[in-house]
Write an enzyme that holds these catalytic residues in place. Structure first.
Site, PDB file in Angstrom:
ATOM      1  N   ASP A  98       4.049   5.495   1.229  1.00 26.39           N
ATOM      2  CA  ASP A  98       4.851   4.327   1.593  1.00 26.39           C
ATOM      3  C   ASP A  98       4.479   3.087   0.781  1.00 26.39           C
ATOM      4  O   ASP A  98       3.403   3.007   0.181  1.00 26.39           O
ATOM      5  CB  ASP A  98       4.648   4.004   3.078  1.00 26.39           C
ATOM      6  CG  ASP A  98       5.372   4.975   3.987  1.00 26.39           C
ATOM      7  OD1 ASP A  98       5.724   6.079   3.523  1.00 26.39           O
ATOM      8  OD2 ASP A  98       5.563   4.648   5.175  1.00 26.39           O
ATOM      9  N   HIS A 154      -0.234   5.781   1.548  1.00 26.44           N
ATOM     10  CA  HIS A 154       0.381   4.602   0.922  1.00 26.44           C
ATOM     11  C   HIS A 154       0.018   4.515  -0.561  1.00 26.44           C
ATOM     12  O   HIS A 154      -1.149   4.666  -0.921  1.00 26.44           O
ATOM     13  CB  HIS A 154      -0.072   3.318   1.630  1.00 26.44           C
ATOM     14  CG  HIS A 154       0.424   3.205   3.041  1.00 26.44           C
ATOM     15  ND1 HIS A 154      -0.142   3.917   4.077  1.00 26.44           N
ATOM     16  CD2 HIS A 154       1.437   2.466   3.575  1.00 26.44           C
ATOM     17  CE1 HIS A 154       0.501   3.628   5.203  1.00 26.44           C
ATOM     18  NE2 HIS A 154       1.458   2.748   4.925  1.00 26.44           N
TER      19      HIS A 154
END
Length: 295
Positions: free
Chosen positions: A115, A263
């Site tokens: 992400d 992430h």
């Protein structure tokens, strides 16, 4: 005359002798002079040749245990089939995320999702690691970053990874907006992605922070995107989380079919990348496979 008397006397003696020798109460039959040996069949009874006990043949109506003159009982159990059917496989729970969002791949394969990118510093590093392992993953991109770094979005698509809409600028409260505002935000993000990678498919939407609302899910579905949550969150978005903690949390909570939240932007990428090396090694020992969950 004397001879006649002697003959009569001899006859009487002979008759008395026969009466004494013959069994009492029985008269000799016409066959009484036949041989006294018992009659033996021509073929020996099985088992009698070696001196063993001869077998006795049961009457025909008693053989095989069948009742005489009766049909089989009507409630007799049916013969079992040669191959019993295997029990049906249990359905995989795929939509157990908040508000029924997807949190399972739907197969034995695990999905790595990244992400908050693309990041010019870390997205290329993550792509290199994935390429080295032969792993396809998913990137949930922020629209503003896709617009700023279109070449990275193109690289993600060219490497065979799947794209996911992660809002325009990671607005945590997006789901509380009006439907028109949510739609405008998601459409703007999709436009930036497809401008960077023309024709790219965007099958998923992930709400910032996992703060799902029915309204956001409905708008995403109307735009053709499935709402994607996760199974494992190691908190690599927190700069205070260490490499060892990220690694351990992923390994402890992952099982076949897990969707792992990681992430490649706006978080603790250095420790995440360090942990990812150990995660790949342990997943290989577990014989895990990977899926990018592409459409």
């Amino acid at each position: 005359m004397g001879r006649h008397k002697l003959g009569i006397a001899a006859a009487i003696v002979a008759m008395l002798a026969l009466a004494w020798l013959w069994p009492e109460g029985e008269a000799p039959s016409s066959g009484s002079l036949a041989s006294a040996e018992p009659t033996v069949s021509e073929s020996p009874t099985p088992g009698s040749e070696d001196g063993g006990e001869a077998e006795t043949t049961a009457p025909a109506d008693e053989q095989a245990g069948e009742p005489t003159g009766e049909s089989p009982a009507s409630d007799a159990p049916a013969s079992p089939s040669a191959e019993p059917e295997a029990p049906a496989a249990e359905p995989v729970a795929v939509y157990e995320g908040p508000l029924g969002t997807r949190n399972h791949t739907g197969s034995e394969a695990v999905a790595l999702t990244f992400d908050d990118g693309p990041s010019p510093e870390w997205t290329p590093r993550v792509l290199d690691m994935l390429r080295e392992q032969g792993v396809k993953a998913m990137f949930c991109v922020i629209g503003a970053y896709a617009e700023a770094y279109p070449e990275l979005v193109a690289d993600i698509v060219n490497e065979g990874h799947t794209l996911c809409n992660h809002s325009w600028f990671h607005e945590f409260d997006l789901g509380t907006w009006s439907e028109a505002e949510i739609r405008a935000n998601l459409q703007r993000t999709n436009d930036a992605i497809t401008k960077a990678a023309p024709g790219a498919d965007i099958p998923y939407f992930r709400h910032p922070g996992g703060q799902w609302t029915d309204k956001a899910i409905a708008v995403a579905a109307d735009l053709g995107m499935e709402s994607l949550h996760w199974t494992v969150d190691p908190s690599d978005w927190d700069n205070a989380t260490t490499k060892k903690q990220i690694e351990q949390r992923v390994l402890d909570a992952s099982s076949p079919g897990a969707i792992v939240l990681l992430h490649d932007g706006a978080s603790n990428q250095k420790d995440m990348c360090g942990a990812l090396e150990e995660i790949f090694a342990e997943f290989a020992r577990r014989d895990y496979t990977y899926t990018a969950m592409g459409s």
